[in-house]
Design a protein around this motif. Structure first.
Motif, short mmCIF file in Angstrom:
data_model
loop_
_atom_site.label_atom_id
_atom_site.label_comp_id
_atom_site.label_asym_id
_atom_site.label_seq_id
_atom_site.Cartn_x
_atom_site.Cartn_y
_atom_site.Cartn_z
N GLU A 80 6.25 62.29 -4.05
CA GLU A 80 7.10 62.44 -5.23
C GLU A 80 8.49 61.85 -4.98
OE1 GLU A 80 3.76 65.11 -5.25
OE2 GLU A 80 5.36 64.99 -3.78
N GLY A 83 8.14 58.09 -4.89
CA GLY A 83 7.91 57.60 -6.26
C GLY A 83 9.21 57.52 -7.05
N ALA A 84 10.05 58.54 -6.92
CA ALA A 84 11.35 58.53 -7.62
C ALA A 84 12.23 57.39 -7.13
CB ALA A 84 12.04 59.87 -7.46
N LEU A 86 11.20 54.57 -5.74
CA LEU A 86 10.61 53.31 -6.19
C LEU A 86 10.89 53.06 -7.67
CD1 LEU A 86 7.17 53.52 -4.36
CD2 LEU A 86 9.12 52.05 -3.77
N ALA A 87 10.80 54.12 -8.48
CA ALA A 87 11.09 53.98 -9.92
C ALA A 87 12.54 53.59 -10.14
CB ALA A 87 10.77 55.28 -10.65
N ALA A 88 13.46 54.21 -9.39
CA ALA A 88 14.88 53.85 -9.53
C ALA A 88 15.12 52.43 -9.10
CB ALA A 88 15.74 54.81 -8.68
N ASN A 89 14.46 51.99 -8.06
CA ASN A 89 14.59 50.60 -7.60
C ASN A 89 14.07 49.62 -8.63
OD1 ASN A 89 13.16 48.17 -5.99
ND2 ASN A 89 15.09 48.78 -5.00
N GLN A 90 12.93 49.93 -9.23
CA GLN A 90 12.37 49.05 -10.27
C GLN A 90 13.27 48.98 -11.47
OE1 GLN A 90 8.37 50.58 -10.84
NE2 GLN A 90 7.53 48.87 -9.66
N ALA A 91 13.83 50.14 -11.86
CA ALA A 91 14.72 50.16 -13.03
C ALA A 91 15.99 49.34 -12.76
CB ALA A 91 15.09 51.60 -13.37
#
Length: 94
Positions: A80, A83-84, A86-91
């Motif tokens: 988790e 994942g958070a 990675l999501a922040a990096n993608q955004a």
């Protein structure tokens, strides 16, 4: 913060390691919470997942056993948490 702690000892250190573990239980200092620990069968090695607010307790614990084992440690993330991140990096990359 969570850490992965791994250790490995030479065969000559087995008896002193057994004696110290039986005496102390291998417990970490009060400011380190052990989440889990596993020992390799047939080897003088293992891994633990611990949680600490800073690295001072982790350093204390490693130093207590440093005469018997070589240690590696690294910060650890759950699925988790990763994942958070990675999501922040993608955004941020968009």
């Amino acid at each position: 913060m969570k850490f992965i702690v791994q250790w490995k000892g030479e065969p000559a250190m087995q008896q002193p390691a057994i004696e110290r573990f039986m005496k102390t239980g291998g417990r970490p200092p009060d400011n380190v919470t052990m989440l889990g620990r596993w020992h390799a069968i047939g080897e003088l090695s293992g891994v633990a997942i611990v949680e600490a607010t800073d690295t001072s307790g982790l350093a204390e614990w490693v130093l207590q056993w440093g005469d018997l084992f070589a240690f590696t440690s690294a910060p650890a993330l759950t699925d988790e948490e990763l994942g958070a991140a990675l999501a922040a990096n993608q955004a941020a990359s968009r």
